[in-house]
Design a protein around this motif. Structure first.
Motif, PDB file in Angstrom:
ATOM      1  N   ILE A  89     -20.684  24.158   1.836  1.00  3.60           N
ATOM      2  CA  ILE A  89     -20.647  24.776   0.509  1.00  3.60           C
ATOM      3  C   ILE A  89     -19.692  25.962   0.502  1.00  3.60           C
ATOM      4  CG2 ILE A  89     -22.004  26.014  -1.222  1.00  3.60           C
ATOM      5  CD1 ILE A  89     -24.427  24.375  -0.365  1.00  3.60           C
ATOM      6  N   GLY A  92     -17.639  24.213  -4.883  1.00  2.00           N
ATOM      7  CA  GLY A  92     -19.036  24.120  -4.480  1.00  2.00           C
ATOM      8  C   GLY A  92     -19.716  25.468  -4.399  1.00  2.00           C
ATOM      9  N   CYS A  94     -20.337  26.806  -7.973  1.00  2.00           N
ATOM     10  CA  CYS A  94     -21.456  26.144  -8.647  1.00  2.00           C
ATOM     11  C   CYS A  94     -22.791  26.542  -8.019  1.00  2.00           C
ATOM     12  CB  CYS A  94     -21.279  24.633  -8.597  1.00  2.00           C
ATOM     13  SG  CYS A  94     -19.903  24.004  -9.583  1.00  2.00           S
ATOM     14  N   ALA A  95     -22.840  26.633  -6.684  1.00  2.00           N
ATOM     15  CA  ALA A  95     -24.080  27.019  -6.005  1.00  2.00           C
ATOM     16  C   ALA A  95     -24.471  28.451  -6.359  1.00  2.00           C
ATOM     17  CB  ALA A  95     -23.911  26.874  -4.500  1.00  2.00           C
ATOM     18  N   SER A 101     -29.689  27.036  -2.565  1.00  2.00           N
ATOM     19  CA  SER A 101     -28.901  26.389  -1.513  1.00  2.00           C
ATOM     20  C   SER A 101     -29.641  25.248  -0.833  1.00  2.00           C
ATOM     21  CB  SER A 101     -28.488  27.423  -0.456  1.00  2.00           C
ATOM     22  OG  SER A 101     -27.683  28.434  -1.016  1.00  2.00           O
ATOM     23  N   ALA A 135     -26.975  20.190  -3.492  1.00  2.00           N
ATOM     24  CA  ALA A 135     -25.579  20.066  -3.060  1.00  2.00           C
ATOM     25  C   ALA A 135     -25.365  18.880  -2.136  1.00  2.00           C
ATOM     26  CB  ALA A 135     -25.131  21.348  -2.356  1.00  2.00           C
ATOM     27  N   MET A 153     -17.373  18.036  -1.692  1.00  2.00           N
ATOM     28  CA  MET A 153     -17.104  19.427  -1.322  1.00  2.00           C
ATOM     29  C   MET A 153     -16.209  19.510  -0.092  1.00  2.00           C
ATOM     30  SD  MET A 153     -20.562  21.610  -2.148  1.00  2.00           S
ATOM     31  CE  MET A 153     -21.664  20.575  -1.168  1.00  2.00           C
ATOM     32  N   ILE A 198     -18.619  17.650  -8.569  1.00  2.00           N
ATOM     33  CA  ILE A 198     -19.370  18.803  -8.058  1.00  2.00           C
ATOM     34  C   ILE A 198     -20.059  19.535  -9.203  1.00  2.00           C
ATOM     35  CG2 ILE A 198     -19.171  21.033  -6.892  1.00  2.00           C
ATOM     36  CD1 ILE A 198     -16.868  19.874  -5.265  1.00  2.00           C
ATOM     37  N   PHE A 207     -24.438  19.803  -9.996  1.00  2.00           N
ATOM     38  CA  PHE A 207     -25.194  21.021 -10.258  1.00  2.00           C
ATOM     39  C   PHE A 207     -25.609  21.138 -11.724  1.00  2.00           C
ATOM     40  CE2 PHE A 207     -23.278  22.178  -6.234  1.00  2.00           C
ATOM     41  CZ  PHE A 207     -24.263  22.935  -5.626  1.00  2.00           C
TER      42      PHE A 207
END
Length: 398
Positions: free
Chosen positions: A41, A47, A50-51, A93, A204, A211, A317, A321
């Motif tokens: 990530i 990634g 978005c996370a 996460s 994820a 990613m 990606i 999410f």
């Protein structure tokens, strides 16, 4: 194609096996699934963006009850809101959380600590399907150091802590078995999004390939700009005839051309990258050309070869999410206005509501057995994020 025809091509996302030397269930084949996923990530710009947004919306503006959010829950001075912020990052996460609690001699909870979810491993189930303890190690990769020495992954460096069970008779029995309150390690409330005492699969995880591809595309773009040859051309000129040197017997001495340092390797380096663009390379030859020759050098731009891949990777990606509104804004599919952003915030608050409820229930379980009442309303809900049109408005809108 039928499901049974595809089962051989699609494996489990997380392989779990029993590590007898440590007495734990491995989290992934190498027991490093959360650590590896975190690195994937972090290496992807899309990634990680978005996370981070996912975790921010889970956290919201913290607990609605301001008094409770400011309540100090441990000897380090952490507030309930501090612990909540740490937990939201783990839920975003890894889709899981771990909270450590300490008790007094009366069997009441007196302290709450955050434990990184990636530091926790489950013990093997007993014959009743019950997991009795959580194994905690500061770094399962074995790279973290203390006093200059690596903390090896062995039983001596692992804390085996009882799972959360606030029933007083259970707590008092555990205190007695530990040899007294001063030796008691407390309990851990371990919660995973995939079920009770089952290692969770992160949101994820469904786009780990994308990613990793995103990271590779970034490397291609970097090398295309920093390491590509971008001279405007090359001039080839002739070199004069080298003088002939004779030895003592009058015989010509052959030059060792293989050992001659032409400096050409250094020249190649000086022609690579963005800062050396549009330079001209001069090459001197020993042949007898009558005039200099200009050779055009056209560099290869690799960005165009990956345009479709880049677009599809980013879109997938964002989709994984649930952040399609931000993707549409990014590519210009919809306008950029306050109304659109308000709708996007409202939409995404509904996406993270499941994760928020999981955290709320965890805090509610713990503070239902706290040694003193700290949240009389019993409201552990989170104030959702809202788009603020006026930039001068204070960030605190509780």
């Amino acid at each position: 194609m039928r499901v049974k025809d595809l089962k051989k091509k699609s494996g489990k996302r997380i392989d779990t096996k029993y590590i007898q030397s440590l007495g734990i269930q491995s989290y992934g084949d190498d027991n490093l699934y959360p650590q590896t996923l975190r690195n994937i990530i972090a290496a992807s710009s899309t990634g990680s963006e978005c996370a981070e947004r996912f975790a921010n919306f889970i956290e919201g503006n913290g607990f609605r009850e301001v008094t409770f959010s400011e309540y100090i829950v441990n000897r380090r001075g952490d507030t309930a809101d501090d612990i909540h912020a740490f937990v939201c990052t783990d839920v975003g996460s890894h889709d899981g959380l771990a909270l450590h609690v300490n008790y007094n001699v009366l069997g009441n909870i007196v302290e709450l600590q955050y434990i990184p979810f990636e530091n926790c491993r489950l013990l093997e189930e007993d014959e009743n399907g019950y997991v009795a303890k959580i194994a905690v190690h500061p770094d399962w990769t074995g790279k973290k150091t203390r006093k200059g020495k690596a903390i090896q992954v062995n039983r001596d460096n692992i804390d085996y802590i009882d799972v959360f069970n606030p029933r007083k008779e259970v707590v008092l029995a555990q205190i007695e078995a530990a040899g007294g309150i001063e030796f008691y390690k407390g309990q851990i409330l371990w919660v995973g999004g995939n079920g009770k005492y089952v290692y969770p699969v992160s949101r994820a995880d469904r786009v780990v390939t994308e990613m990793s591809t995103d990271e590779g595309l970034a490397n291609v773009k970097y090398r295309n700009v920093r390491c590509n040859f971008m001279p405007s051309g090359m001039i080839v000129t002739k070199r004069g005839i080298s003088p002939v040197h004779l030895d003592e017997d009058g015989k010509p001495i052959e030059e060792n051309k293989s050992s001659e340092d032409t400096g050409f390797s250094d020249t190649i380096i000086q022609l690579q990258g963005d800062t050396n663009a549009a330079k001209i390379l001069e090459v001197t030859l020993e042949s007898d050309e009558e005039k200099p020759e200009f050779v055009d050098i056209s560099s290869k731009n690799y960005d165009k070869d990956f345009t479709v891949t880049d677009t599809s990777v980013v879109e997938r990606i964002y989709s994984a999410f649930g952040q399609e509104p931000w993707y549409c804004i990014r590519i210009g599919k919809v306008g950029f206005s306050g109304d659109i952003l308000e709708d996007a915030f409202e939409y995404y608050n509904s996406i993270v509501s499941k994760q928020q409820r999981m955290i709320e229930r965890a805090f509610q379980k713990i503070f239902a057995h706290w040694y003193e009442p700290v949240n009389l309303s019993n409201d552990f809900s989170v104030q959702p994020l809202k788009y603020v049109r006026n930039a001068t408005v204070s960030n605190s809108n509780r």
